[in-house]
Motif scaffolding. Structure first.
Motif, PDB file in Angstrom:
ATOM      1  N   PHE A 183       5.296   0.987  11.452  1.00 55.64           N
ATOM      2  CA  PHE A 183       4.250   1.816  10.865  1.00 55.64           C
ATOM      3  C   PHE A 183       3.005   1.017  10.484  1.00 55.64           C
ATOM      4  O   PHE A 183       2.020   1.608  10.051  1.00 55.64           O
ATOM      5  CB  PHE A 183       4.782   2.540   9.627  1.00 55.64           C
ATOM      6  CG  PHE A 183       5.791   3.605   9.939  1.00 55.64           C
ATOM      7  CD1 PHE A 183       5.382   4.891  10.227  1.00 55.64           C
ATOM      8  CD2 PHE A 183       7.145   3.319   9.962  1.00 55.64           C
ATOM      9  CE1 PHE A 183       6.305   5.880  10.514  1.00 55.64           C
ATOM     10  CE2 PHE A 183       8.071   4.285  10.249  1.00 55.64           C
ATOM     11  CZ  PHE A 183       7.661   5.576  10.541  1.00 55.64           C
ATOM     12  N   ARG A 184       3.026  -0.280  10.599  1.00 54.82           N
ATOM     13  CA  ARG A 184       1.898  -1.087  10.165  1.00 54.82           C
ATOM     14  C   ARG A 184       0.763  -1.049  11.182  1.00 54.82           C
ATOM     15  O   ARG A 184       0.982  -0.867  12.372  1.00 54.82           O
ATOM     16  CB  ARG A 184       2.327  -2.534   9.931  1.00 54.82           C
ATOM     17  CG  ARG A 184       3.330  -2.696   8.791  1.00 54.82           C
ATOM     18  CD  ARG A 184       3.787  -4.123   8.668  1.00 54.82           C
ATOM     19  NE  ARG A 184       4.932  -4.241   7.767  1.00 54.82           N
ATOM     20  CZ  ARG A 184       5.690  -5.328   7.676  1.00 54.82           C
ATOM     21  NH1 ARG A 184       5.413  -6.390   8.419  1.00 54.82           N
ATOM     22  NH2 ARG A 184       6.714  -5.348   6.846  1.00 54.82           N
ATOM     23  N   VAL A 185      -0.447  -1.244  10.653  1.00 52.79           N
ATOM     24  CA  VAL A 185      -1.649  -1.276  11.481  1.00 52.79           C
ATOM     25  C   VAL A 185      -2.047  -2.733  11.653  1.00 52.79           C
ATOM     26  O   VAL A 185      -2.161  -3.484  10.678  1.00 52.79           O
ATOM     27  CB  VAL A 185      -2.789  -0.471  10.835  1.00 52.79           C
ATOM     28  CG1 VAL A 185      -4.000  -0.456  11.745  1.00 52.79           C
ATOM     29  CG2 VAL A 185      -2.326   0.942  10.528  1.00 52.79           C
ATOM     30  N   LYS A 186      -2.301  -3.137  12.854  1.00 56.37           N
ATOM     31  CA  LYS A 186      -2.565  -4.545  13.142  1.00 56.37           C
ATOM     32  C   LYS A 186      -3.947  -4.949  12.654  1.00 56.37           C
ATOM     33  O   LYS A 186      -4.942  -4.257  12.897  1.00 56.37           O
ATOM     34  CB  LYS A 186      -2.435  -4.786  14.646  1.00 56.37           C
ATOM     35  CG  LYS A 186      -2.502  -6.263  15.031  1.00 56.37           C
ATOM     36  CD  LYS A 186      -2.270  -6.453  16.513  1.00 56.37           C
ATOM     37  CE  LYS A 186      -2.306  -7.928  16.887  1.00 56.37           C
ATOM     38  NZ  LYS A 186      -2.100  -8.123  18.347  1.00 56.37           N
ATOM     39  N   ASN A 224      -7.998  -3.478   4.637  1.00 57.55           N
ATOM     40  CA  ASN A 224      -8.556  -2.496   3.720  1.00 57.55           C
ATOM     41  C   ASN A 224      -7.713  -1.229   3.739  1.00 57.55           C
ATOM     42  O   ASN A 224      -7.274  -0.761   4.795  1.00 57.55           O
ATOM     43  CB  ASN A 224      -9.999  -2.169   4.092  1.00 57.55           C
ATOM     44  CG  ASN A 224     -10.906  -3.375   3.956  1.00 57.55           C
ATOM     45  OD1 ASN A 224     -10.640  -4.279   3.160  1.00 57.55           O
ATOM     46  ND2 ASN A 224     -11.962  -3.420   4.743  1.00 57.55           N
ATOM     47  N   LEU A 225      -7.530  -0.652   2.559  1.00 60.33           N
ATOM     48  CA  LEU A 225      -6.700   0.541   2.447  1.00 60.33           C
ATOM     49  C   LEU A 225      -7.302   1.708   3.216  1.00 60.33           C
ATOM     50  O   LEU A 225      -6.572   2.482   3.855  1.00 60.33           O
ATOM     51  CB  LEU A 225      -6.528   0.906   0.966  1.00 60.33           C
ATOM     52  CG  LEU A 225      -5.730   2.173   0.663  1.00 60.33           C
ATOM     53  CD1 LEU A 225      -4.311   2.060   1.191  1.00 60.33           C
ATOM     54  CD2 LEU A 225      -5.731   2.447  -0.835  1.00 60.33           C
ATOM     55  N   ALA A 226      -8.614   1.877   3.177  1.00 65.24           N
ATOM     56  CA  ALA A 226      -9.247   2.990   3.877  1.00 65.24           C
ATOM     57  C   ALA A 226      -9.014   2.902   5.379  1.00 65.24           C
ATOM     58  O   ALA A 226      -8.734   3.921   6.031  1.00 65.24           O
ATOM     59  CB  ALA A 226     -10.743   3.008   3.568  1.00 65.24           C
ATOM     60  N   ASP A 227      -9.087   1.696   5.953  1.00 64.39           N
ATOM     61  CA  ASP A 227      -8.846   1.542   7.388  1.00 64.39           C
ATOM     62  C   ASP A 227      -7.391   1.816   7.742  1.00 64.39           C
ATOM     63  O   ASP A 227      -7.101   2.405   8.791  1.00 64.39           O
ATOM     64  CB  ASP A 227      -9.231   0.124   7.831  1.00 64.39           C
ATOM     65  CG  ASP A 227     -10.705  -0.159   7.622  1.00 64.39           C
ATOM     66  OD1 ASP A 227     -11.494   0.806   7.556  1.00 64.39           O
ATOM     67  OD2 ASP A 227     -11.065  -1.352   7.499  1.00 64.39           O
ATOM     68  N   VAL A 228      -6.479   1.404   6.882  1.00 62.92           N
ATOM     69  CA  VAL A 228      -5.059   1.648   7.147  1.00 62.92           C
ATOM     70  C   VAL A 228      -4.744   3.133   7.102  1.00 62.92           C
ATOM     71  O   VAL A 228      -4.024   3.664   7.965  1.00 62.92           O
ATOM     72  CB  VAL A 228      -4.197   0.868   6.127  1.00 62.92           C
ATOM     73  CG1 VAL A 228      -2.725   1.216   6.288  1.00 62.92           C
ATOM     74  CG2 VAL A 228      -4.386  -0.630   6.302  1.00 62.92           C
ATOM     75  N   LEU A 229      -5.282   3.837   6.111  1.00 66.03           N
ATOM     76  CA  LEU A 229      -5.022   5.274   6.017  1.00 66.03           C
ATOM     77  C   LEU A 229      -5.659   6.035   7.172  1.00 66.03           C
ATOM     78  O   LEU A 229      -5.104   7.029   7.653  1.00 66.03           O
ATOM     79  CB  LEU A 229      -5.554   5.799   4.682  1.00 66.03           C
ATOM     80  CG  LEU A 229      -4.861   5.268   3.418  1.00 66.03           C
ATOM     81  CD1 LEU A 229      -5.541   5.817   2.171  1.00 66.03           C
ATOM     82  CD2 LEU A 229      -3.383   5.613   3.418  1.00 66.03           C
ATOM     83  N   GLU A 230      -6.801   5.576   7.619  1.00 64.38           N
ATOM     84  CA  GLU A 230      -7.454   6.233   8.742  1.00 64.38           C
ATOM     85  C   GLU A 230      -6.662   6.052  10.034  1.00 64.38           C
ATOM     86  O   GLU A 230      -6.591   6.967  10.868  1.00 64.38           O
ATOM     87  CB  GLU A 230      -8.865   5.674   8.911  1.00 64.38           C
ATOM     88  CG  GLU A 230      -9.668   6.339  10.009  1.00 64.38           C
ATOM     89  CD  GLU A 230     -11.057   5.759  10.150  1.00 64.38           C
ATOM     90  OE1 GLU A 230     -11.807   6.202  11.039  1.00 64.38           O
ATOM     91  OE2 GLU A 230     -11.389   4.852   9.350  1.00 64.38           O
ATOM     92  N   ALA A 231      -6.064   4.895  10.207  1.00 61.14           N
ATOM     93  CA  ALA A 231      -5.277   4.629  11.416  1.00 61.14           C
ATOM     94  C   ALA A 231      -3.851   5.154  11.319  1.00 61.14           C
ATOM     95  O   ALA A 231      -3.134   5.133  12.325  1.00 61.14           O
ATOM     96  CB  ALA A 231      -5.249   3.125  11.689  1.00 61.14           C
ATOM     97  N   TYR A 268       0.805  -1.209   0.000  1.00 59.61           N
ATOM     98  CA  TYR A 268       0.000   0.000   0.000  1.00 59.61           C
ATOM     99  C   TYR A 268       0.842   1.266   0.000  1.00 59.61           C
ATOM    100  O   TYR A 268       0.504   2.239  -0.683  1.00 59.61           O
ATOM    101  CB  TYR A 268      -0.936   0.010   1.220  1.00 59.61           C
ATOM    102  CG  TYR A 268      -2.054  -0.992   1.147  1.00 59.61           C
ATOM    103  CD1 TYR A 268      -2.444  -1.560  -0.063  1.00 59.61           C
ATOM    104  CD2 TYR A 268      -2.744  -1.398   2.291  1.00 59.61           C
ATOM    105  CE1 TYR A 268      -3.468  -2.485  -0.128  1.00 59.61           C
ATOM    106  CE2 TYR A 268      -3.780  -2.308   2.240  1.00 59.61           C
ATOM    107  CZ  TYR A 268      -4.127  -2.857   1.023  1.00 59.61           C
ATOM    108  OH  TYR A 268      -5.149  -3.769   0.963  1.00 59.61           O
ATOM    109  N   ALA A 269       1.899   1.287   0.768  1.00 60.48           N
ATOM    110  CA  ALA A 269       2.717   2.498   0.890  1.00 60.48           C
ATOM    111  C   ALA A 269       4.143   2.090   1.258  1.00 60.48           C
ATOM    112  O   ALA A 269       4.352   1.073   1.940  1.00 60.48           O
ATOM    113  CB  ALA A 269       2.140   3.435   1.948  1.00 60.48           C
ATOM    114  N   PRO A 270       5.158   2.873   0.839  1.00 61.18           N
ATOM    115  CA  PRO A 270       6.542   2.511   1.176  1.00 61.18           C
ATOM    116  C   PRO A 270       6.827   2.580   2.663  1.00 61.18           C
ATOM    117  O   PRO A 270       7.688   1.857   3.163  1.00 61.18           O
ATOM    118  CB  PRO A 270       7.366   3.543   0.383  1.00 61.18           C
ATOM    119  CG  PRO A 270       6.435   4.615   0.007  1.00 61.18           C
ATOM    120  CD  PRO A 270       5.078   4.031  -0.054  1.00 61.18           C
TER     121      PRO A 270
END
Length: 718
Positions: A251-254, A258-265, A242-244
Motif C-alpha cells: 500500500f505504500r507510495v514510492k 508528504n502526507l498530502a501526496d500520499v493521500l492523493e496517490a 501516517y496510516a495503519p
C-alpha cells in the motif's frame, strides 16, 4: 470432646496416610500442612473468619502446592532432579564468563589507548576478536562488554565487522529496544556496508510505530532516518506513521514523504482516518516528550499542515512547551512558527518564557531565528517580548550583530520588508496562516514602534562604541546600514535616539577624511557601563601624538587591483532587486584582517580614511549609503540618509574625498565615486573633478562616460 469433633479430627488426619514418598521425607512441611488443614476444618462454622499466620496455598491439589513449595525450599523438584548440581553448573559458567569479560576488558583498554604503540593496539584488537568469536550475542547487552564490541566495529577491519554483523543480524530488533544494545545497532548502521545498512533498515518494516514510541528504539530509528536512509527508505519509514494500512509494503507510495501526496496517490486511505491515526500517535509522543526526534517533528509538521484549524490549535497547546527543544531543525522551527501563529495568548506566553536564558542560542541556530522573528511579528504583548526576548538580545549585541542568523531578528525590526536581508519566500513562510482569521489585533507599525523603544538606545550606543569592528564585518555592516537608512524620524521616537544616530553618521563621515580624527571631537557622552570598552583611554601621550599625525594609506595599488574589483562592483551594484549581503572572497577576508590589525595598531578612535575607504568591507557600506535609492527600496521602507542640517550623506562623503581625490583614485574608494556619479545631485561635480585625472578603474570610467561622454573629434574634410 464430643463424638462429632473426634470424627472430624480423624477425617482431617486421613489424607496424611496417602502422601507420596517425596513428601514423607519432609516432616516439617507435612506438620505445617496438617495444622493448616485442621485449622480450616475447625473454623467451618465461621465462613468470614480468616486463619491467622501464613496464608494457605492456592490451587486445585494441595499435594501439588506442597510440592511447589518443596521446589523452592528443598533439594528435589517434582521430577526428582537435584538442584545442587544445577547450582554448580551455573557457578562454573559464571566463572568462565567472568574470565571472558576480564580478558576482553583488559585487551580493550589497550586497543583504545591512542598513546600506545600501533602494533600493540592491533594485537590487543585481534585478541578481542578471537575472544568474542561465537559469543558476541552474549556480551552486547552488557554496559562494559558492549563497548568492546563497539570499539571493534570502529577500529576493526571489514572482515571483523562482517563477522560481528553475521552474529547479530538476527537480533537487531532485540537489541534496538535494549539500553545498551541500541548502541551496537547504531554502530552497525554507521560502519556497516551498504548492503548491511539496507538489511537493517528493512528489518524495521512493520515495527516503526512501536519503535518510535519506545525510549531506546526511537533513537535507533531517528539515527537511521537522519543519517543513513535514502529518500526511498525515508518515505517508507514515514508512511508507516501516517496510516495503519501503510504498514504493508503493497500500500505504500514510492518516494513520497508528504502526507498530502500520499493521500492523493492512495484513494483507499481516507484522510480523516489517517489524521485520527496520526493524532493518537502524536498524543503518545508528546506525552513522552519525544519531539526532539526529527522523524517525530516531520510527522507533527505534516499533521499541522493537513489538519483543521481546531485540531491544529489543540496540538499547538500540547507542543508549545517543547518548542525550545526543537528550534535547531528545519521542521522544528516551522512548528515553532506555527505555534506562535495559531497559539492562544497563553501558548505564546509559554513559548516566550521557555526561551529564558537561551535566546542567543536560539537566534544563532540555523533555523531558530525564524521563531524569534515570528514573535516580533505576531505577539501583541510587546511588554512580554521586550522583557523576555529583547532584554536578552541587548545583553549579547556583540555576539548577535556579527552572527549571520543572530542578526536577522534585529534587521527585521529595523527593515521588516527589505529584500536585501530577507528573501520573499522567508517572509511568506513567516506570515503563513490557515484560514482567514487574523493572527493579531494590534497594527504592525504600532507593535514595531513599541519594540524599537527597547532596542534602539542600546543598539545605537553599541554601534558608536564599536564602530570600526561593526563596519569591518560583512554582517555588521547590514545592521549599521539598516540603522541609518531604514529608520525614519518617527521611528527614532526620542531626541536621545536622534542624537545617537546623528553621532553615528558624523563618525562615518569623519572617517572619510584623509586626516586622522581625534575622539575628543565627538560631541557624545557614553554611559558609564560602555565607557572604556574600546581600550584606548589609557594610551600613553606619545602614542596619542603619533596617532594624531596625518598618515596616508598605501596608494601604490596598480590598475590590476582596481580591475579585479570591477566585476565585483557590477554584480553588487545598488540597482533594483539587488540582494547584496556583504559576502567577501577569501583574499578580501585576508586583506580585511590586515586592515583590522592596522586599525588596532592605530587605535579605534584614530582611523584615517585610507583604512576605511580601502577596506574590502567598509567601502561597500559607504558605497551603499551614497547610492541613490531605487523604487523597490523606497517601497520597502528605505529613506535617504540625511544629516540633521539637511545635508545628504553622499554630499558629506564627497566633501571629505574631494581634497585628496588624486590619492583616492587608485584605491577601492573609486567604487564609492561610482555611487556618487549615480547620484543626480552630485554627478556633475564629481564628473568635473574626475575628468582631468587618469582613471584606471573600468567601472568608474564607464560611469563617467555616461555622465560626461568624451567629446567627439571633428570629422576631417576629404
Amino acid at each position: 470432646m464430643t463424638a462429632q469433633a473426634k470424627g472430624n479430627k480423624k477425617s482431617s488426619q486421613q489424607p496424611s496416610r496417602k502422601r507420596p514418598n517425596s513428601e514423607a521425607q519432609e516432616p516439617s512441611v507435612s506438620k505445617r500442612a496438617k495444622n493448616d488443614s485442621g485449622a480450616a476444618k475447625s473454623d467451618t462454622s465461621k465462613p468470614n473468619h480468616k486463619p491467622k499466620g501464613k496464608p494457605v496455598f492456592k490451587g486445585k491439589d494441595s499435594a501439588t502446592n506442597k510440592n511447589n513449595f518443596a521446589q523452592k525450599k528443598g533439594s528435589k523438584d517434582v521430577v526428582g532432579k537435584d538442584k545442587s548440581r544445577d547450582d554448580k553448573d551455573k557457578k562454573g559458567n559464571s566463572s568462565k564468563s567472568n574470565v571472558l569479560v576480564d580478558d576482553l576488558k583488559r585487551n580493550w583498554e589497550l586497543a583504545r589507548n591512542t598513546n600506545a604503540p600501533k602494533q600493540q593496539r592491533d594485537v590487543a584488537l585481534r585478541q578481542c576478536m578471537s575472544l568474542m568469536r561465537g559469543h558476541v550475542q552474549d556480551v552486547v547487552f552488557k554496559h562494559d562488554t558492549g563497548r568492546v564490541v563497539q570499539t571493534c566495529l570502529k577500529l576493526g577491519t571489514a572482515q571483523d565487522r562482517t563477522m560481528i554483523y553475521e552474529e547479530l543480524k538476527d537480533r537487531i530488533m532485540t537489541m534496538a529496544p535494549s539500553r545498551y544494545g541500541k548502541y551496537l545497532v547504531i554502530k552497525l548502521l554507521k560502519y556497516g556496508t551498504k548492503q548491511q545498512r539496507d538489511t537493517i533498515i528493512s528489518s524495521f518494516s512493520g515495527q516503526v510505530r512501536k519503535m518510535v514510541k519506545h525510549k531506546e528504539a526511537s533513537q535507533v530509528l531517528d539515527f537511521a532516518y537522519n543519517d543513513i536512509a535514502n529518500e526511498s527508505q525515508r518515505a517508507d519509514l514515514l508512511q508507516e506513521l501516517y496510516a495503519p494500512e501503510l504498514r504493508m509494503k503493497a500500500f505504500r507510495v514510492k518516494n513520497k514523504q508528504n502526507l498530502a501526496d500520499v493521500l492523493e496517490a492512495s484513494p483507499s486511505i481516507r484522510p480523516t482516518s489517517a489524521l485520527r491515526h496520526m493524532r493518537e500517535l502524536l498524543n503518545v509522543l508528546l506525552e513522552k516528550s519525544l519531539t526532539n526526534l526529527t522523524i517525530v517533528q516531520k510527522v507533527l509538521w505534516e499533521y499541522l499542515c493537513n489538519a483543521t484549524l481546531a485540531d491544529v490549535r489543540d496540538v499547538v497547546s500540547l507542543c508549545a512547551p517543547d518548542v525550545v527543544r526543537i528550534l535547531n531543525t528545519r521542521e522544528g522551527a516551522k512548528i515553532g512558527v506555527r505555534c506562535i501563529t495559531h497559539g492562544s495568548a497563553k501558548d505564546r506566553k509559554i513559548v516566550v518564557k521557555s526561551l529564558k536564558g537561551v535566546v542567543t542560542k536560539a537566534m544563532e541556530a540555523d533555523f531558530g531565528y525564524q521563531v524569534i522573528i515570528r514573535m516580533f511579528d505576531a505577539i501583541d504583548d510587546t511588554a512580554l517580548v521586550s522583557q523576555g526576548i529583547i532584554g536578552e538580545v541587548v545583553k549579547d549585541l556583540q555576539t548577535l550583530i556579527h552572527s549571520p542568523t543572530g542578526s536577522k531578528p534585529i534587521l527585521f525590526l529595523l527593515a521588516p520588508q527589505c529584500g536585501r536581508f530577507f528573501s520573499p519566500q522567508l517572509l511568506s513562510d513567516l506570515r503563513s496562516q490557515i484560514g482567514d482569521e487574523p493572527v493579531n489585533k494590534k497594527p504592525a507599525a504600532t507593535r514595531r514602534k513599541e519594540l524599537l523603544t527597547a532596542l534602539l538606545p542600546p543598539l545605537l550606543r553599541y554601534l558608536i562604541n564599536h564602530f570600526v569592528a561593526v563596519i569591518s564585518c560583512p554582517i555588521g555592516t547590514n545592521v549599521l546600514g539598516a540603522t541609518l537608512q531604514y529608520l525614519s524620524h518617527e521611528d527614532l521616537q526620542t531626541d536621545l535616539n536622534r542624537e545617537l544616530r546623528e553621532t553615528l553618521l558624523q563618525k562615518i563621515v569623519q572617517r572619510c577624511d584623509w586626516d586622522a580624527v581625534d575622539a575628543d571631537a565627538m560631541d557624545i557622552q557614553h554611559d558609564e557601563d560602555l565607557e572604556g570598552e574600546n581600550g584606548n583611554e589609557e594610551d600613553d601621550d606619545e602614542d596619542d601624538e603619533e596617532s594624531t599625525k596625518p598618515k596616508k594609506t598605501n596608494t601604490t595599488k596598480t590598475s590590476k587591483t582596481s580591475k579585479q574589483d570591477d566585476d565585483e562592483f557590477e554584480e553588487n551594484s545598488e540597482e533594483e532587486g539587488d540582494d547584496d549581503n556583504g559576502d567577501v572572497s577569501d583574499d578580501e577576508e585576508e586583506d580585511a584582517k590586515a586592515k583590522e590589525n592596522q586599525i588596532e595598531a592605530k587605535g579605534e578612535e584614530n582611523v584615517p580614511v585610507g583604512v576605511l575607504l580601502d577596506h574590502p568591507v567598509a567601502h561597500r557600506t559607504i558605497r551603499w549609503l551614497c547610492a541613490p535609492l531605487s523604487e523597490t527600496c523606497v517601497n520597502q521602507g528605505a529613506h535617504p540618509v540625511v544629516a540633521s542640517d539637511g545635508t545628504s550623506f553622499a554630499e558629506l562623503v564627497w566633501g571629505s574625498i574631494q581634497p585628496h581625490l588624486a590619492d583616492f583614485i587608485t584605491t577601492r574608494a573609486t567604487f564609492v565615486m561610482v555611487a556618487l556619479l549615480r547620484n543626480p545631485s552630485l554627478s556633475t561635480k564629481v564628473a568635473e573633478a574626475l575628468s582631468p585625472l587618469k582613471i584606471e578603474c573600468d567601472a568608474l570610467q564607464k560611469e563617467l562616460e555616461k555622465v560626461a561622454p568624451p567629446p567627439t573629434k571633428p570629422k576631417s574634410k576629404a
